[in-house]
Design a protein around this motif. Structure first.
Motif, PDB file in Angstrom:
ATOM      1  N   THR B 270       6.177   6.489  17.560  1.00 56.24           N
ATOM      2  CA  THR B 270       7.228   6.189  16.588  1.00 56.24           C
ATOM      3  C   THR B 270       7.365   4.675  16.507  1.00 56.24           C
ATOM      4  OG1 THR B 270       8.341   8.150  17.436  1.00 56.24           O
ATOM      5  CG2 THR B 270       9.581   6.779  15.892  1.00 56.24           C
ATOM      6  N   PHE B 271       7.393   4.163  15.286  1.00 55.83           N
ATOM      7  CA  PHE B 271       7.485   2.714  15.092  1.00 55.83           C
ATOM      8  C   PHE B 271       8.878   2.342  14.599  1.00 55.83           C
ATOM      9  CE2 PHE B 271       3.056   3.922  14.295  1.00 55.83           C
ATOM     10  CZ  PHE B 271       2.394   3.074  15.173  1.00 55.83           C
ATOM     11  N   ASP B 272       9.448   1.320  15.221  1.00 52.44           N
ATOM     12  CA  ASP B 272      10.747   0.812  14.776  1.00 52.44           C
ATOM     13  C   ASP B 272      10.554  -0.630  14.311  1.00 52.44           C
ATOM     14  OD1 ASP B 272      13.346   0.162  14.290  1.00 52.44           O
ATOM     15  OD2 ASP B 272      13.987   0.260  16.398  1.00 52.44           O
ATOM     16  N   HIS B 273      10.215  -0.760  13.032  1.00 57.00           N
ATOM     17  CA  HIS B 273      10.020  -2.090  12.437  1.00 57.00           C
ATOM     18  C   HIS B 273       9.119  -2.979  13.284  1.00 57.00           C
ATOM     19  CE1 HIS B 273      13.785  -0.505  10.675  1.00 57.00           C
ATOM     20  NE2 HIS B 273      13.283  -1.038   9.552  1.00 57.00           N
ATOM     21  N   VAL B 274       7.935  -2.510  13.537  1.00 52.40           N
ATOM     22  CA  VAL B 274       6.966  -3.267  14.337  1.00 52.40           C
ATOM     23  C   VAL B 274       6.216  -4.221  13.413  1.00 52.40           C
ATOM     24  CG1 VAL B 274       4.869  -3.101  15.737  1.00 52.40           C
ATOM     25  CG2 VAL B 274       6.718  -1.428  16.023  1.00 52.40           C
ATOM     26  N   ARG B 275       6.157  -5.482  13.783  1.00 53.43           N
ATOM     27  CA  ARG B 275       5.544  -6.496  12.924  1.00 53.43           C
ATOM     28  C   ARG B 275       4.154  -6.874  13.412  1.00 53.43           C
ATOM     29  NH1 ARG B 275       8.697  -9.555   9.518  1.00 53.43           N
ATOM     30  NH2 ARG B 275      10.722  -8.549   9.174  1.00 53.43           N
ATOM     31  N   VAL B 276       3.198  -6.901  12.462  1.00 54.25           N
ATOM     32  CA  VAL B 276       1.839  -7.374  12.774  1.00 54.25           C
ATOM     33  C   VAL B 276       1.448  -8.371  11.679  1.00 54.25           C
ATOM     34  CG1 VAL B 276       1.113  -5.253  13.955  1.00 54.25           C
ATOM     35  CG2 VAL B 276       0.738  -5.480  11.485  1.00 54.25           C
ATOM     36  N   PRO B 277       0.523  -9.304  11.984  1.00 54.81           N
ATOM     37  CA  PRO B 277       0.072 -10.257  10.963  1.00 54.81           C
ATOM     38  C   PRO B 277      -0.540  -9.521   9.773  1.00 54.81           C
ATOM     39  CG  PRO B 277      -0.756 -10.864  13.142  1.00 54.81           C
ATOM     40  CD  PRO B 277      -0.122  -9.517  13.281  1.00 54.81           C
ATOM     41  N   ARG B 278      -0.441 -10.110   8.615  1.00 55.43           N
ATOM     42  CA  ARG B 278      -1.027  -9.528   7.409  1.00 55.43           C
ATOM     43  C   ARG B 278      -2.505  -9.180   7.601  1.00 55.43           C
ATOM     44  NH1 ARG B 278      -3.369 -12.721   2.902  1.00 55.43           N
ATOM     45  NH2 ARG B 278      -2.438 -14.553   3.880  1.00 55.43           N
ATOM     46  N   ALA B 279      -3.202  -9.977   8.404  1.00 59.49           N
ATOM     47  CA  ALA B 279      -4.634  -9.768   8.603  1.00 59.49           C
ATOM     48  C   ALA B 279      -4.959  -8.409   9.223  1.00 59.49           C
ATOM     49  CB  ALA B 279      -5.211 -10.883   9.485  1.00 59.49           C
ATOM     50  N   HIS B 280      -3.951  -7.778   9.818  1.00 54.37           N
ATOM     51  CA  HIS B 280      -4.215  -6.490  10.457  1.00 54.37           C
ATOM     52  C   HIS B 280      -4.365  -5.340   9.462  1.00 54.37           C
ATOM     53  CE1 HIS B 280      -3.211  -7.170  14.978  1.00 54.37           C
ATOM     54  NE2 HIS B 280      -3.715  -8.283  14.441  1.00 54.37           N
ATOM     55  N   LEU B 281      -4.078  -5.584   8.217  1.00 55.21           N
ATOM     56  CA  LEU B 281      -4.323  -4.561   7.193  1.00 55.21           C
ATOM     57  C   LEU B 281      -5.830  -4.444   6.956  1.00 55.21           C
ATOM     58  CD1 LEU B 281      -3.387  -2.690   4.796  1.00 55.21           C
ATOM     59  CD2 LEU B 281      -3.335  -4.763   3.389  1.00 55.21           C
ATOM     60  N   LEU B 282      -6.370  -3.240   7.093  1.00 55.44           N
ATOM     61  CA  LEU B 282      -7.806  -3.039   6.837  1.00 55.44           C
ATOM     62  C   LEU B 282      -7.978  -3.037   5.313  1.00 55.44           C
ATOM     63  CD1 LEU B 282      -8.649  -0.318   9.531  1.00 55.44           C
ATOM     64  CD2 LEU B 282      -8.926  -2.805   9.675  1.00 55.44           C
ATOM     65  N   ASN B 283      -8.585  -4.116   4.794  1.00 57.18           N
ATOM     66  CA  ASN B 283      -8.446  -4.408   3.361  1.00 57.18           C
ATOM     67  C   ASN B 283      -9.723  -4.302   2.542  1.00 57.18           C
ATOM     68  OD1 ASN B 283      -9.733  -6.550   4.475  1.00 57.18           O
ATOM     69  ND2 ASN B 283      -8.447  -8.142   3.531  1.00 57.18           N
ATOM     70  N   ARG B 284     -10.694  -3.535   3.035  1.00 60.07           N
ATOM     71  CA  ARG B 284     -11.934  -3.470   2.263  1.00 60.07           C
ATOM     72  C   ARG B 284     -11.710  -2.926   0.853  1.00 60.07           C
ATOM     73  NH1 ARG B 284     -17.156   0.078   3.768  1.00 60.07           N
ATOM     74  NH2 ARG B 284     -18.215  -0.097   1.758  1.00 60.07           N
ATOM     75  N   PHE B 285     -10.844  -1.927   0.726  1.00 58.49           N
ATOM     76  CA  PHE B 285     -10.634  -1.332  -0.597  1.00 58.49           C
ATOM     77  C   PHE B 285      -9.321  -1.766  -1.239  1.00 58.49           C
ATOM     78  CE2 PHE B 285     -13.459   1.705   1.627  1.00 58.49           C
ATOM     79  CZ  PHE B 285     -14.563   1.558   0.807  1.00 58.49           C
ATOM     80  N   GLY B 286      -8.475  -2.423  -0.479  1.00 62.83           N
ATOM     81  CA  GLY B 286      -7.206  -2.875  -1.047  1.00 62.83           C
ATOM     82  C   GLY B 286      -6.460  -3.715  -0.043  1.00 62.83           C
ATOM     83  N   GLY B 287      -6.026  -4.925  -0.443  1.00 70.61           N
ATOM     84  CA  GLY B 287      -5.360  -5.798   0.524  1.00 70.61           C
ATOM     85  C   GLY B 287      -4.329  -6.698  -0.135  1.00 70.61           C
ATOM     86  N   ILE B 288      -3.889  -7.681   0.618  1.00 69.38           N
ATOM     87  CA  ILE B 288      -2.861  -8.615   0.134  1.00 69.38           C
ATOM     88  C   ILE B 288      -3.443 -10.015   0.218  1.00 69.38           C
ATOM     89  CG2 ILE B 288      -0.525  -9.482   0.547  1.00 69.38           C
ATOM     90  CD1 ILE B 288      -0.016  -6.757   2.020  1.00 69.38           C
ATOM     91  N   ASP B 289      -3.394 -10.725  -0.884  1.00 67.79           N
ATOM     92  CA  ASP B 289      -4.027 -12.051  -0.865  1.00 67.79           C
ATOM     93  C   ASP B 289      -3.073 -13.107  -0.307  1.00 67.79           C
ATOM     94  OD1 ASP B 289      -2.271 -12.758  -2.858  1.00 67.79           O
ATOM     95  OD2 ASP B 289      -3.786 -12.721  -4.465  1.00 67.79           O
ATOM     96  N   ASP B 290      -3.559 -14.349  -0.268  1.00 73.87           N
ATOM     97  CA  ASP B 290      -2.769 -15.411   0.362  1.00 73.87           C
ATOM     98  C   ASP B 290      -1.473 -15.699  -0.385  1.00 73.87           C
ATOM     99  OD1 ASP B 290      -4.670 -15.600   2.297  1.00 73.87           O
ATOM    100  OD2 ASP B 290      -5.705 -17.326   1.394  1.00 73.87           O
ATOM    101  N   GLU B 291      -1.434 -15.269  -1.653  1.00 74.82           N
ATOM    102  CA  GLU B 291      -0.195 -15.450  -2.407  1.00 74.82           C
ATOM    103  C   GLU B 291       0.750 -14.251  -2.236  1.00 74.82           C
ATOM    104  OE1 GLU B 291      -3.215 -16.614  -3.963  1.00 74.82           O
ATOM    105  OE2 GLU B 291      -2.419 -18.445  -3.035  1.00 74.82           O
ATOM    106  N   GLY B 292       0.360 -13.334  -1.410  1.00 78.10           N
ATOM    107  CA  GLY B 292       1.233 -12.181  -1.169  1.00 78.10           C
ATOM    108  C   GLY B 292       1.168 -11.138  -2.262  1.00 78.10           C
ATOM    109  N   ARG B 293       0.064 -11.174  -3.052  1.00 75.02           N
ATOM    110  CA  ARG B 293      -0.101 -10.173  -4.102  1.00 75.02           C
ATOM    111  C   ARG B 293      -1.074  -9.096  -3.639  1.00 75.02           C
ATOM    112  NH1 ARG B 293      -1.673 -14.689  -8.347  1.00 75.02           N
ATOM    113  NH2 ARG B 293      -3.253 -14.721  -6.717  1.00 75.02           N
ATOM    114  N   TYR B 294      -0.807  -7.871  -4.082  1.00 70.67           N
ATOM    115  CA  TYR B 294      -1.733  -6.775  -3.766  1.00 70.67           C
ATOM    116  C   TYR B 294      -2.994  -6.913  -4.596  1.00 70.67           C
ATOM    117  CZ  TYR B 294      -3.763  -2.236  -2.948  1.00 70.67           C
ATOM    118  OH  TYR B 294      -4.641  -1.249  -2.594  1.00 70.67           O
ATOM    119  N   VAL B 295      -4.145  -6.812  -3.988  1.00 71.82           N
ATOM    120  CA  VAL B 295      -5.418  -6.924  -4.711  1.00 71.82           C
ATOM    121  C   VAL B 295      -6.364  -5.807  -4.288  1.00 71.82           C
ATOM    122  CG1 VAL B 295      -5.419  -9.412  -5.164  1.00 71.82           C
ATOM    123  CG2 VAL B 295      -6.178  -8.571  -2.935  1.00 71.82           C
ATOM    124  N   SER B 296      -7.089  -5.296  -5.288  1.00 71.26           N
ATOM    125  CA  SER B 296      -8.052  -4.242  -4.983  1.00 71.26           C
ATOM    126  C   SER B 296      -9.112  -4.207  -6.065  1.00 71.26           C
ATOM    127  CB  SER B 296      -7.354  -2.876  -4.925  1.00 71.26           C
ATOM    128  OG  SER B 296      -8.312  -1.839  -4.823  1.00 71.26           O
TER     129      SER B 296
END
Lengths: 680, 680
Positions: B270-296
């Protein structure tokens, strides 16, 4: 010759359900407070039979703590829990019902099966441990011993001062009891019997209670008196002292972890010339007199052997009852879960769909519920028949053979269904079904052993075929190939088509249906009954013809073996008919119209499911057209849809108190974990 | 459109089986010294496929101590043993084969399936634990991550410095992945992702390695960026520190005892607002760019979701391979036992009869052995196909969909067969089969989970039907009812009758047989193939017609649900054909005449057993006459008799080293306990 059991049943509730005062539960005991629907209650009443009040009393008086074991207990913990629970069984009067009244029993062997069955509603380790102690050991002493044996061994048994075990199976021989190698040799010098394991393969194994608890064993072995061998007899042999240490000459081993039954301490026993007084021979059918001579009222060694083995009938009935209960329990858990668990949204529907609304899920559970009802009636019939025969002043050998045959067959088909059904239920609950805390995997592992103990199912079905071929006139051994081939040649008549239960009704229904043939609706009970009876008749007639043709073969193994699949089919089709007729007879006794209507629907669903499973046979033998075969499937789906709204009532009717289900996922306080309403 | 996998297979043994030097076993390691018969060896060679040398190397180099677990270990002991064995897998090069070469892998996803399969020859807890760590967690990082993820997470994974788990399933949603409730919310303030379990039912459960060992989890959840939700994405989240303590905000639970897999520590997260760096998103098919926009690169949320889920294909292939291995192992144990164990004397025969000589016993084991061979070929085909598609420079979407469909279907049918077969084997060994030390009950309990994890079998079969209806042209979700009904209306063609493997051969055989019809012998491969193909065609065509008729229904749930049994039948009949054609293609590649002849016989036995099981359908649809239906049964018996003398070779060919069977009753030093020759 078959006879109707229903017709001769005298229901006498009240009188024969009274328990000895000493065993009565205290008024202050916690009692389960189940709230059932009217239909659920009605179904329980309709399936209770002669012993319905005994079952109701157990459900109402025995608290869940006594009946259910914490699934996380390790083997040592489970064994300890089981021993403690055994004491509660005595306290609640669920022990020794089959013992003579002289030693505190009720002389009610039918009721002893029901006691066994009720423990199976809770925990199967408790069921098996009590079954070994009271049923197999106590039962052997009761059935094969005399009054001295009863006084000497049954009183400490009932008081749990002397734990008993049943030492039949050896490493070398299980199904083939006649070939056991343990020897009981009479020594006239000391007037003792010397019990010995002469070979490595004669060590007793899988013996429940041998590993840790048993003080005394009913030991099967070959009796030798003077120069002569008299075949298998049973001797009571102390194996542990009061402190639990093995007695001199006795080597005990532990079978360790098993596929289930963690609470039962199965083990091995090896005897090195262990001496017991001559009186320890259970001598009802054959013993040694004061002059050291072998004496028996039964001349033939063979007949004596089978008469003694006949006492196994209760064990097999108990296993059938236990497996039927295990199926009912698994179905209760999976169905209740399917009514709560939702998965996948459906276009145009509010929230996710309840599992029970999927046709595939209905097909997994509802026909199995129908068959579970069929088995309930079939078990009741044989349990009540056992007690009726016990109460008869004159023994009816043919009726006894018939009962033995039916017990063997029911044990085989009900345990097969049980293992399959529990697995279906576990899978129907997804990942939750795999967690021990939810009850299904424990139940599956525990019930598994039923397929091979108290008679291997494949061997038992062959006994059934032999009983049918001989018209129950012959004693039967466990697997007598030459006998089977010869019976077919000599004695096979055609008596098998008589109804087994509620005969006039069933014959009337069949006859009416026979006139219409395929014109009859699929819902017609007569047509269903005729299909089952006709299939059995055909399979058995062709089997007899096939075996008869080879009766003079030198190689009777080859003659038997080449038809072994046919032999098994004959047994199965016979048992299918027995089960269906028990269902029909059970409905006939039900007077509540609403309940009766539901039972009627369940009975049809059971019958059509069985016909569909054998659709290939029915078509290949021109008993069903292609069109009708397809219509059967459509009718099954329709019946599932019709029964869907009542499915909770149906599982209430299966009779397992909800608190005994021991399934964490059904507890209210944890259901919020996954009830979608709570979190969307 | 289906394509032939066999035709495009390039066998290149030697080159692609070389292991990294660091992982090579030492020359001084103990090696198993199996003595196989020529036929046993030939069968192994014929069933090895492209990865045969990898399998041979594992069998020859990995000692039994690494592969088999003492059945008496308790849960804590089993978990500890499994962790230790995991280290050995790395040492023997049986880990991370599917990882990129940049981080020490072989970039061979097919081989990673074979590694998984080889561990299943020994202990399934080890198989599942390694599958979760290297396959699911490591596989998600490999397939969904970028080079930084590979460098950061795969190196410590392969070194076992950071144990991984795969956090997909939640209490509320298992099969319905699209509805998972865990949230991944991007916080532009801190450039972090907040991982949270917003509801009780969003707690992750059944997660292997979560209860005790995992340091890091691949967490599936709904990605929210700004105001928008982008559907399910995977984030790598540390859950334990190096000392094994839960990290702040992470609550870990233990699922406790299960139906098996004692060595796998399944648990809850169970997660209670656990924070990880943006880089931890596995983003091959969809991710967040440096401007904080979703890109895919993939526009449609739906298409992206299914593309990500497509990475599940390997897991399902692995489970199919593991279940196929479990069946082979159970059959190896039961058959070897049946060749030693004797029971009942037979008139005119020396000593008791060997179990394997009874027709009923042959019918239990030999057709199952035949199907186990069929599954071996079917698994090889899909494993090799997986690697072929991986190696292709251009991705073929239809081929990928077809592979996903086939993987789903094989997983369902092979795990179903596995559970049934292991149970048959356990029962075929009588009381001995029930003891944990003899391996079968442990195997049964362990393999059981395969029916419901990596996709519930009932759900998976529905995916297969959907793949067939859409001609693999559509992305498929786990259970899209409206989609299924609409595909039927829109896209269904008739392409399914193309052969799936060895196409020219199979089409030639079928065409030749079609000319003769029932005049053809039962042994004719073309007739068998035509029966399977024709049944599939008919079931699928009538399903499409039925669904099409209801395509405009408002209630698409009702439209789908009323045909659900038909949907499942379509999937099963398709998979039956796929499996049979894989067997035929496998035989075609075998050049050893003696081996080929045996495989031919096994293939016929497999095909006829399947036809007999569906005899009702074939007759009801006028595909088989009554006479032929009866002849099939006689032919099955005859084939069993013909194969009986070679049955030991057949189980040698199944490929489980005898020392890995972990079955006490097969050890030489204890067999004297029950070998009758030793004691009469």
């Amino acid at each position: 010759m078959t006879t109707s059991t229903r017709q001769t049943t005298t229901p006498h509730p009240g009188t024969d359900v009274a328990m000895p005062d000493a065993a009565a539960p205290q008024a202050s005991e916690p009692r389960s407070t189940e709230q059932l629907t009217d239909l659920g209650q009605g179904l329980r009443a309709a399936t209770g039979g002669r012993y319905g009040p005994v079952r109701d009393l157990a459900r109402a008086s025995v608290p869940a703590e006594v009946m259910v074991r914490d699934a996380s207990l390790d083997m040592a913990g489970a064994r300890a829990w089981t021993n403690e629970a055994l004491r509660s069984l005595v306290r609640y009067g669920m022990a020794g019902s089959g013992f003579p009244t002289t030693v505190g029993g009720l002389d009610d062997v039918g009721r002893s099966c029901v006691d066994f069955e009720m423990t199976a509603h809770g925990d199967l380790s408790l069921t098996v441990k009590s079954g070994v102690h009271f049923g197999l050991y106590g039962g052997a002493v009761t059935a094969l011993g005399n009054e001295w044996h009863h006084e000497t061994f049954l009183r400490p048994n009932l008081a749990l001062e002397q734990i008993g075990c049943y030492a039949m199976t050896e490493f070398g021989h299980g199904s083939d009891v006649a070939s056991l190698q343990t020897t009981h040799t009479y020594d006239p010098e000391t007037d003792e019997i010397v019990v010995h394991s002469p070979t490595p393969s004669s060590t007793k194994t899988y013996i429940g209670a041998a590993a840790q608890d048993a003080h005394v064993a009913a030991v099967y072995g070959q009796l030798h008196v003077g120069e002569e061998s008299h075949g298998v007899h049973v001797v009571v042999v102390p194996i542990r002292d009061a402190d639990g240490n093995p007695l001199p000459g006795v080597t005990l081993g532990d079978n360790g972890a098993k596929g289930g039954l963690a609470g039962v301490d199965n083990g091995t026993i090896t005897f090195d010339h262990v001496r017991v007084p001559r009186a320890h021979l259970l001598n009802r059918f054959g013993g040694i007199d004061d002059e050291g001579r072998y004496v028996s009222d039964i001349d033939s060694d063979n007949k004596r052997f089978f008469t003694m083995l006949g006492t196994l009938v209760r064990g097999r009935i108990c296993v059938a009852a236990g497996a039927a209960t295990a199926s009912r329990k698994a179905l209760s858990i999976a169905t209740r879960y399917a009514l709560r668990r939702r998965q996948f949204s459906a276009p145009g529907h509010d929230g996710d769909v309840v599992l029970m609304d999927y046709l595939a899920h209905q097909r997994k559970l509802i026909p199995a519920i129908a068959t579970a009802y069929a088995h309930t009636f079939a078990v009741n019939e044989v349990v009540e028949r056992l007690q009726e025969l016990h109460e008869m002043p004159e023994k009816d050998q043919v009726a006894q053979r018939e009962l033995e045959t039916r017990a063997a067959g029911l044990k085989a088909v009900i345990t097969r269904f049980g293992n399959d059904t529990i697995q279906t239920c576990r899978e129907a609950c997804g990942g939750a079904g795999y967690l021990a805390e939810n009850g299904l995997t424990v139940l599956r592992g525990d019930a598994d052993v039923f397929a091979t103990f108290e008679g291997d199912n494949t061997v038992l079905l062959q006994l059934v075929a032999k009983g049918l071929l001989s018209g129950y006139k012959e004693m039967w051994g466990d697997l007598d190939m030459r006998g089977m081939v010869q019976f077919a040649a000599r004695t096979f008549g055609g008596q098998f088509v008589e109804a087994t239960a509620a005969r006039p009704l069933i014959e009337r229904l069949r006859t009416a249906a026979a006139r219409k043939g395929e014109g009859e609706t699929l819902l017609d009970r007569g047509w269903q009954l005729a299909m089952f009876a006709d299939r059995e008749r055909h399979v058995l007639e062709t089997l007899a013809t096939r075996l008869r043709r080879r009766a003079d073969d030198q190689d009777s193994f080859e003659a038997f073996n080449s038809a072994q699949d046919h032999v098994l089919l004959a047994a199965r089709t016979h048992m299918d008919r027995v089960v269906l007729e028990a269902f029909v007879a059970g409905i006939e006794e039900c007077e509540d119209e609403q309940v009766r209507e539901v039972l009627d629907r369940l009975c049809t669903l059971h019958a059509l499911t069985s016909i569909d499973a054998d659709s290939g046979w029915f078509q290949a033998h021109n008993r069903m057209s292609a069109g009708r075969a397809k219509a059967v499937v459509a009718q099954i789906n329709e019946l599932c849809a019709e029964l869907r709204p009542q499915v909770l009532d149906l599982v209430e009717g299966l009779g397992i108190p909800e608190t005994w289900l021991n399934s964490q996922m059904l507890q209210d306080d944890t259901s919020a974990r996954w009830t979608p309403g709570a979190d969307v």
